[in-house]
Motif scaffolding. Structure first.
Motif, PDB file in Angstrom:
ATOM      1  N   ALA A  98       0.803  -1.223   0.000  1.00 58.35           N
ATOM      2  CA  ALA A  98       0.000   0.000   0.000  1.00 58.35           C
ATOM      3  C   ALA A  98       0.832   1.267   0.000  1.00 58.35           C
ATOM      4  O   ALA A  98       0.298   2.354  -0.222  1.00 58.35           O
ATOM      5  CB  ALA A  98      -0.914   0.018   1.220  1.00 58.35           C
ATOM      6  N   ALA A  99       2.140   1.182   0.256  1.00 55.37           N
ATOM      7  CA  ALA A  99       2.982   2.374   0.199  1.00 55.37           C
ATOM      8  C   ALA A  99       3.058   2.849  -1.244  1.00 55.37           C
ATOM      9  O   ALA A  99       3.021   2.056  -2.177  1.00 55.37           O
ATOM     10  CB  ALA A  99       4.375   2.074   0.732  1.00 55.37           C
ATOM     11  N   PHE A 137      10.425   0.502   6.577  1.00 55.84           N
ATOM     12  CA  PHE A 137      11.047   0.882   5.313  1.00 55.84           C
ATOM     13  C   PHE A 137      11.263   2.393   5.237  1.00 55.84           C
ATOM     14  O   PHE A 137      12.265   2.865   4.676  1.00 55.84           O
ATOM     15  CB  PHE A 137      10.181   0.427   4.138  1.00 55.84           C
ATOM     16  CG  PHE A 137      10.112  -1.067   3.966  1.00 55.84           C
ATOM     17  CD1 PHE A 137      11.192  -1.881   4.288  1.00 55.84           C
ATOM     18  CD2 PHE A 137       8.959  -1.678   3.484  1.00 55.84           C
ATOM     19  CE1 PHE A 137      11.129  -3.261   4.140  1.00 55.84           C
ATOM     20  CE2 PHE A 137       8.891  -3.048   3.318  1.00 55.84           C
ATOM     21  CZ  PHE A 137       9.976  -3.840   3.650  1.00 55.84           C
ATOM     22  N   ALA A 138      10.333   3.159   5.788  1.00 53.19           N
ATOM     23  CA  ALA A 138      10.485   4.616   5.783  1.00 53.19           C
ATOM     24  C   ALA A 138      11.736   5.031   6.545  1.00 53.19           C
ATOM     25  O   ALA A 138      12.477   5.925   6.117  1.00 53.19           O
ATOM     26  CB  ALA A 138       9.243   5.275   6.385  1.00 53.19           C
ATOM     27  N   SER A 182       6.230   6.701   1.788  1.00 51.22           N
ATOM     28  CA  SER A 182       5.601   5.977   2.892  1.00 51.22           C
ATOM     29  C   SER A 182       4.122   6.315   3.068  1.00 51.22           C
ATOM     30  O   SER A 182       3.461   5.739   3.931  1.00 51.22           O
ATOM     31  CB  SER A 182       6.346   6.260   4.204  1.00 51.22           C
ATOM     32  OG  SER A 182       6.311   7.641   4.500  1.00 51.22           O
ATOM     33  N   SER A 183       3.594   7.244   2.258  1.00 50.55           N
ATOM     34  CA  SER A 183       2.160   7.528   2.340  1.00 50.55           C
ATOM     35  C   SER A 183       1.408   6.313   1.818  1.00 50.55           C
ATOM     36  O   SER A 183       1.609   5.872   0.685  1.00 50.55           O
ATOM     37  CB  SER A 183       1.811   8.777   1.528  1.00 50.55           C
ATOM     38  OG  SER A 183       2.127   8.595   0.162  1.00 50.55           O
ATOM     39  N   ALA A 184       0.579   5.754   2.667  1.00 50.12           N
ATOM     40  CA  ALA A 184      -0.038   4.457   2.361  1.00 50.12           C
ATOM     41  C   ALA A 184      -1.516   4.585   2.053  1.00 50.12           C
ATOM     42  O   ALA A 184      -2.227   5.410   2.635  1.00 50.12           O
ATOM     43  CB  ALA A 184       0.157   3.497   3.530  1.00 50.12           C
ATOM     44  N   VAL A 185      -1.972   3.743   1.145  1.00 45.40           N
ATOM     45  CA  VAL A 185      -3.395   3.622   0.849  1.00 45.40           C
ATOM     46  C   VAL A 185      -4.020   2.709   1.898  1.00 45.40           C
ATOM     47  O   VAL A 185      -3.675   1.531   1.988  1.00 45.40           O
ATOM     48  CB  VAL A 185      -3.610   3.035  -0.558  1.00 45.40           C
ATOM     49  CG1 VAL A 185      -5.086   2.718  -0.783  1.00 45.40           C
ATOM     50  CG2 VAL A 185      -3.097   4.000  -1.613  1.00 45.40           C
ATOM     51  N   GLY A 186      -4.908   3.244   2.693  1.00 44.63           N
ATOM     52  CA  GLY A 186      -5.557   2.448   3.725  1.00 44.63           C
ATOM     53  C   GLY A 186      -7.054   2.336   3.547  1.00 44.63           C
ATOM     54  O   GLY A 186      -7.733   1.653   4.318  1.00 44.63           O
ATOM     55  N   SER A 187      -7.569   3.010   2.518  1.00 45.77           N
ATOM     56  CA  SER A 187      -9.015   2.968   2.291  1.00 45.77           C
ATOM     57  C   SER A 187      -9.279   3.167   0.805  1.00 45.77           C
ATOM     58  O   SER A 187      -8.412   3.569   0.037  1.00 45.77           O
ATOM     59  CB  SER A 187      -9.725   4.053   3.105  1.00 45.77           C
ATOM     60  OG  SER A 187      -9.282   5.341   2.702  1.00 45.77           O
TER      61      SER A 187
END
Length: 263
Positions: free
Chosen positions: A80-81, A113-114, A123-128
């Motif tokens: 998701a990152a 990893f960030a 590192s901005s992740a898709v969570g939705s």
């Protein structure tokens, strides 16, 4: 299976022609050996997983533009990152994937990893996103089957007898969380073979075939056999490396050893 490779500045794309559809595997050649799967048909496409490093994000976006492929959805399972990749395209996640990438193991990996890679790692992740249910699903004119699991989800492309899963690799170590997990992975792989699937795609290895999956099953059975003869993680790791010399992914083996023989 007809395939061709195209080298890009950083990564490489393997394009597999499947009738009127293409399956493209973008090998990022990044520090964590990621792959992104692109399925396209008549100029419309969907990506499975995201590239996480900024140079790959830019490179893959340019490649798709050059190939005249318009992406209509991003299926986000284990990776998701990289939310800056095609930010205007809708994300699709199962409930399990959303949890994995927001508060579960995926989120922990992204944090690690960030720290390790700094700003070059997005590192901005898709969570939705759009709630992806299990079962049959069509996007960009391509029929898929979504198979949720304890972490995220797997995908089959029934018309092409193809399946996507997180990790495979016939000559690399995998993360196996003890004997029960080993049995579950073996059962899942064997079911895909029994159901007639022929092309196996994964997020950390190139396209593989049925013989590769048989090798993977034998490897996991070997892990169980070795573990039964060992009394410590170190002894187990040494024995696995001796039986399977030259296998990549030694970091995964260390994780597996720790789960077979917890402190």
């Amino acid at each position: 299976m007809n395939s061709e490779k195209k080298k890009l500045e950083y990564g490489e794309v393997t394009k597999i022609a499947c009738g009127d559809m293409n399956i493209r595997v973008y090998d990022t050649k990044d520090a964590i050996d990621d792959r992104v799967i692109i399925l396209d048909k008549d100029g419309r496409g969907v990506v499975v997983e995201l590239p996480a490093f900024r140079r790959n994000i830019e490179e893959l976006a340019h490649y798709l533009e050059d190939e005249n492929v318009t992406i209509e959805g991003k299926l986000v399972s284990y990776h998701a990152a990289g939310s800056s990749f095609l930010p205007d395209v809708k994300n699709y996640l199962t409930e399990s994937a959303a949890k994995y990438n927001s508060t579960g193991g995926g989120a922990a990996l992204i944090g690690n990893f960030a720290k390790a890679f700094g700003p070059e790692f997005d590192s901005s992740a898709v969570g939705s996103g759009e709630d992806l249910q299990g079962g049959e699903f069509e996007i960009a004119g391509i029929g898929l089957t979504i198979i949720p699991n304890g972490d995220a989800f797997e995908i089959t492309i029934p018309d092409e007898k193809a399946v996507y899963m997180h990790m495979l690799g016939h000559d690399c170590h995998s993360i196996i969380a003890g004997p029960a997990h080993a049995d579950a992975v073996i059962a899942g792989l064997q079911k895909y073979l029994d159901d007639g699937f022929e092309l196996f795609l994964s997020a950390h290895y190139g396209p593989e075939d049925r013989s590769d999956v048989q090798m993977k099953i034998s490897y996991i059975e070997g892990l169980k056999d070795i573990a039964a003869r060992c009394s410590s993680a170190e002894e187990f790791s040494d024995a696995v490396k001796e039986r399977y010399p030259g296998y990549s992914g030694e970091n995964y083996l260390r994780m597996t050893a720790g789960m077979f023989f917890p402190q």
